[in-house]
Design a protein around this motif. Sequence first.
Motif, short mmCIF file in Angstrom:
data_model
loop_
_atom_site.label_atom_id
_atom_site.label_comp_id
_atom_site.label_asym_id
_atom_site.label_seq_id
_atom_site.Cartn_x
_atom_site.Cartn_y
_atom_site.Cartn_z
N THR A 133 0.84 -1.18 0.00
CA THR A 133 0.00 0.00 0.00
C THR A 133 0.88 1.24 0.00
OG1 THR A 133 -1.86 1.10 1.13
CG2 THR A 133 -0.19 0.08 2.53
N GLY A 134 0.25 2.39 0.01
CA GLY A 134 0.99 3.64 0.02
C GLY A 134 0.02 4.79 0.13
N SER A 135 0.55 6.00 0.27
CA SER A 135 -0.34 7.15 0.39
C SER A 135 0.42 8.43 0.11
CB SER A 135 -0.98 7.22 1.78
OG SER A 135 -0.03 7.68 2.74
N THR A 136 -0.33 9.47 -0.17
CA THR A 136 0.16 10.84 -0.15
C THR A 136 -0.71 11.60 0.84
OG1 THR A 136 -1.30 11.50 -1.95
CG2 THR A 136 0.91 10.76 -2.56
N LEU A 137 -0.21 12.71 1.34
CA LEU A 137 -0.93 13.43 2.40
C LEU A 137 -1.40 14.81 1.96
CD1 LEU A 137 -1.82 13.52 5.37
CD2 LEU A 137 0.47 14.35 5.95
N ARG A 138 -0.59 15.52 1.21
CA ARG A 138 -0.84 16.93 0.96
C ARG A 138 -2.20 17.20 0.31
NH1 ARG A 138 3.33 20.96 -2.34
NH2 ARG A 138 2.48 22.94 -1.55
N ALA A 139 -2.59 16.37 -0.63
CA ALA A 139 -3.82 16.62 -1.38
C ALA A 139 -5.06 15.98 -0.76
CB ALA A 139 -3.67 16.11 -2.82
N ARG A 140 -4.90 15.30 0.39
CA ARG A 140 -6.07 14.69 1.04
C ARG A 140 -7.02 15.77 1.55
NH1 ARG A 140 -5.48 9.21 2.31
NH2 ARG A 140 -7.75 9.32 2.63
N SER A 141 -8.27 15.41 1.73
CA SER A 141 -9.30 16.37 2.10
C SER A 141 -9.10 16.91 3.52
CB SER A 141 -10.67 15.72 2.00
OG SER A 141 -10.85 14.77 3.04
N ALA A 142 -9.70 18.06 3.77
CA ALA A 142 -9.65 18.65 5.11
C ALA A 142 -10.32 17.72 6.12
CB ALA A 142 -10.32 20.01 5.11
N ASP A 143 -11.37 17.03 5.72
CA ASP A 143 -12.05 16.12 6.64
C ASP A 143 -11.15 14.95 7.01
OD1 ASP A 143 -14.33 17.64 6.65
OD2 ASP A 143 -15.41 16.42 5.18
N PHE A 144 -10.43 14.41 6.04
CA PHE A 144 -9.49 13.31 6.34
C PHE A 144 -8.42 13.78 7.32
CE2 PHE A 144 -5.29 11.54 5.55
CZ PHE A 144 -5.51 10.21 5.84
N LYS A 145 -7.83 14.93 7.05
CA LYS A 145 -6.76 15.43 7.92
C LYS A 145 -7.29 15.74 9.31
CE LYS A 145 -4.16 17.29 4.01
NZ LYS A 145 -3.73 18.51 3.29
N ALA A 146 -8.53 16.23 9.40
CA ALA A 146 -9.12 16.52 10.71
C ALA A 146 -9.31 15.23 11.50
CB ALA A 146 -10.44 17.25 10.54
N ALA A 147 -9.77 14.17 10.85
CA ALA A 147 -9.95 12.90 11.53
C ALA A 147 -8.61 12.34 11.99
CB ALA A 147 -10.67 11.91 10.61
N LEU A 148 -7.60 12.47 11.15
CA LEU A 148 -6.26 12.02 11.51
C LEU A 148 -5.72 12.82 12.68
CD1 LEU A 148 -3.85 10.21 10.87
CD2 LEU A 148 -3.15 11.84 9.10
N ALA A 149 -5.91 14.14 12.65
CA ALA A 149 -5.47 15.00 13.75
C ALA A 149 -6.15 14.62 15.05
CB ALA A 149 -5.73 16.46 13.41
N ASP A 150 -7.43 14.31 14.98
CA ASP A 150 -8.18 13.93 16.18
C ASP A 150 -7.61 12.65 16.80
OD1 ASP A 150 -10.64 14.20 17.95
OD2 ASP A 150 -10.96 12.21 17.09
N GLU A 151 -7.31 11.67 15.98
CA GLU A 151 -6.75 10.42 16.49
C GLU A 151 -5.38 10.66 17.11
OE1 GLU A 151 -7.31 6.64 14.35
OE2 GLU A 151 -5.12 6.55 14.28
#
Length: 333
Positions: free
Chosen positions: A267-285
């Motif tokens: 698997t893999g991922s990028t972060l910069r272009a992810r949605s604000a909702d995704f980043k907010a959920a990640l920040a909360d965790e």
Amino acid sequence: MTSLPASMTAVAISAPGGPEMLVPEQRPVPQPAADEVLIRVAAAGVNRPDVLQRMGYYPPPPGASDLPGLEIAGTIVAVGPGGDPELLGQAVCALVAGGGYAEYCVAPVGSCLPVPRGFAMAEAAALPETVFTVWHNLFERAWVKDGDTVLVHGGTSGIGTTAIGLCKLFDIRVIVTCGSAGKCAAALALGADLAVDYSAADYVEAVRAFTDGRGVDAVLDMVGGDYLPRNLACLAEDGRHVTIAFQRGMKVEIDIADVMRRRLTLTGSTLRARSADFKAALADEIHRILWPRLAQGGWKPAMDQIFPLAEASAAHARMQAGEHVGKIVLMVE
């Protein structure tokens, strides 16, 4: 907003090219939209994507600032329409999609985290980009847990040193690769269980020897290319391989039968272009699970060197030279 200046000093990319293309200039102070805050920046982290953007290889996502800078720390001085006025004056660090190399920067509310107790602003600015990246890719995508063993390439980079620190917090053994004996020593001093000098040894053989032939549970890879099949050879059965960059190329041939036989996950991922909702959920965790440990003094980022904002070009030159150990940060105030 009336007490804020109309303009600010920012470091812009005058044209694609070398570090000298980073030039201080005057820009209007940005205005926060709904669900955003304006932060008076005290410090901004320097990361590899900033270098790639400056070279013309990594354009900002649509709607993001053209200024480099993906992580900041500072004080909230304004909120967008409908925002909570109680946020004003709070010291935060934030993950942003761009604009960090400036005296003021807009950030989504959901991507802001309080500066952990006992952290200087420069240390707080060194957290968001690497912590969000390591947490999402190792702890969420590779689902590592207590007792696992992981392999991380680039052991003295910002990502590598952060991975070492977070793995130690959660009782995960971590093997890293580095480009010299000196960097291996630095990684071991930061808590790595094994550091392999890839210029002098075969890291696949080293991993097999260290794990008594079992292999590692996960690999965090930023190299790509011909490293991928070698990384797969390092994995134990049911192992997980996570790609976050491909410095040695994005195409490679692998043995699919081996992936099936050993039940490997790629698997893999990028972060910069992810949605604000995704980043907010990640920040909360991250805030719920990791931040209490940071407030208790469990870990601080490895700091390499701090430069004034006006010397951003020197900071980029140091990163490109590859001699840094840990995070490079720009001080804005």
